[in-house]
Scaffold this motif. Sequence first.
Motif, PDB file in Angstrom:
ATOM      1  N   ALA A  37     -17.396   1.305  -3.062  1.00 19.23           N
ATOM      2  CA  ALA A  37     -17.593   0.111  -2.242  1.00 19.23           C
ATOM      3  C   ALA A  37     -16.371  -0.228  -1.387  1.00 19.23           C
ATOM      4  O   ALA A  37     -16.447  -1.122  -0.555  1.00 19.23           O
ATOM      5  N   PHE A  38     -15.263   0.476  -1.594  1.00 17.10           N
ATOM      6  CA  PHE A  38     -14.031   0.176  -0.869  1.00 17.10           C
ATOM      7  C   PHE A  38     -13.750   1.267   0.158  1.00 17.10           C
ATOM      8  O   PHE A  38     -13.686   2.449  -0.175  1.00 17.10           O
ATOM      9  N   ALA A  39     -13.570   0.863   1.421  1.00 17.13           N
ATOM     10  CA  ALA A  39     -13.256   1.816   2.486  1.00 17.13           C
ATOM     11  C   ALA A  39     -11.910   2.479   2.194  1.00 17.13           C
ATOM     12  O   ALA A  39     -11.023   1.854   1.612  1.00 17.13           O
ATOM     13  N   PRO A  40     -11.735   3.733   2.606  1.00 15.88           N
ATOM     14  CA  PRO A  40     -10.472   4.426   2.349  1.00 15.88           C
ATOM     15  C   PRO A  40      -9.251   3.719   2.942  1.00 15.88           C
ATOM     16  O   PRO A  40      -8.146   3.865   2.429  1.00 15.88           O
ATOM     17  N   ASP A  41      -9.465   2.938   3.993  1.00 10.91           N
ATOM     18  CA  ASP A  41      -8.347   2.243   4.644  1.00 10.91           C
ATOM     19  C   ASP A  41      -8.384   0.733   4.395  1.00 10.91           C
ATOM     20  O   ASP A  41      -7.810  -0.042   5.152  1.00 10.91           O
ATOM     21  N   MET A  42      -9.027   0.325   3.312  1.00  9.36           N
ATOM     22  CA  MET A  42      -9.106  -1.109   3.007  1.00  9.36           C
ATOM     23  C   MET A  42      -7.721  -1.703   2.797  1.00  9.36           C
ATOM     24  O   MET A  42      -6.820  -1.047   2.275  1.00  9.36           O
ATOM     25  N   VAL A  43      -7.594  -2.968   3.178  1.00 16.77           N
ATOM     26  CA  VAL A  43      -6.376  -3.737   2.956  1.00 16.77           C
ATOM     27  C   VAL A  43      -6.756  -5.027   2.237  1.00 16.77           C
ATOM     28  O   VAL A  43      -7.714  -5.694   2.613  1.00 16.77           O
ATOM     29  N   MET A  44      -5.983  -5.339   1.203  1.00 18.42           N
ATOM     30  CA  MET A  44      -6.179  -6.592   0.470  1.00 18.42           C
ATOM     31  C   MET A  44      -4.892  -7.390   0.540  1.00 18.42           C
ATOM     32  O   MET A  44      -3.822  -6.871   0.224  1.00 18.42           O
ATOM     33  N   ILE A  45      -5.012  -8.649   0.949  1.00 20.22           N
ATOM     34  CA  ILE A  45      -3.875  -9.562   0.956  1.00 20.22           C
ATOM     35  C   ILE A  45      -4.093 -10.512  -0.216  1.00 20.22           C
ATOM     36  O   ILE A  45      -5.036 -11.314  -0.217  1.00 20.22           O
TER      37      ILE A  45
END
Length: 134
Positions: A37-45
């Motif tokens: 469910a998480f894109a390879p380039d996901m970013v979490m702040i």
Amino acid sequence: MDLIARAQAEVVNRHHFFVEWFTGRGSEADLAFSLRAFAPDMVMIEPDANTIGTDEIAAMITNARGKRAADFEIRVEMIAARQIGDDVALVIYDEHQVIEGQKSARRSSAVFTADPDAPEGVVWRQLQETWIST
């Protein structure tokens, strides 16, 4: 199901997985399915403004298996979503947790894009969490 409904379902279902996984009830198959469910380039702040990417998110989730007591709770409330592009949705929601009797809450905004290979047909692209009062 339209993009908005898939994105909202993704938020709810992924948090359900987190409860199962963090309490040790989730399986390795559940983990593999959820990590799609998480894109390879996901970013979490994170609420403290620390920024992490997909590899760190996956490691954090993987290592958290069984780290919470059986009564650990996550409630997702006040979900609002809108489509902001052909295959892009923005979802804003409140996440309430109870860990060993201690309550915390955060307001999150998440950007999703369509992906037919993801569990709900969308992947997380960016997530920003902000602490809020419980």
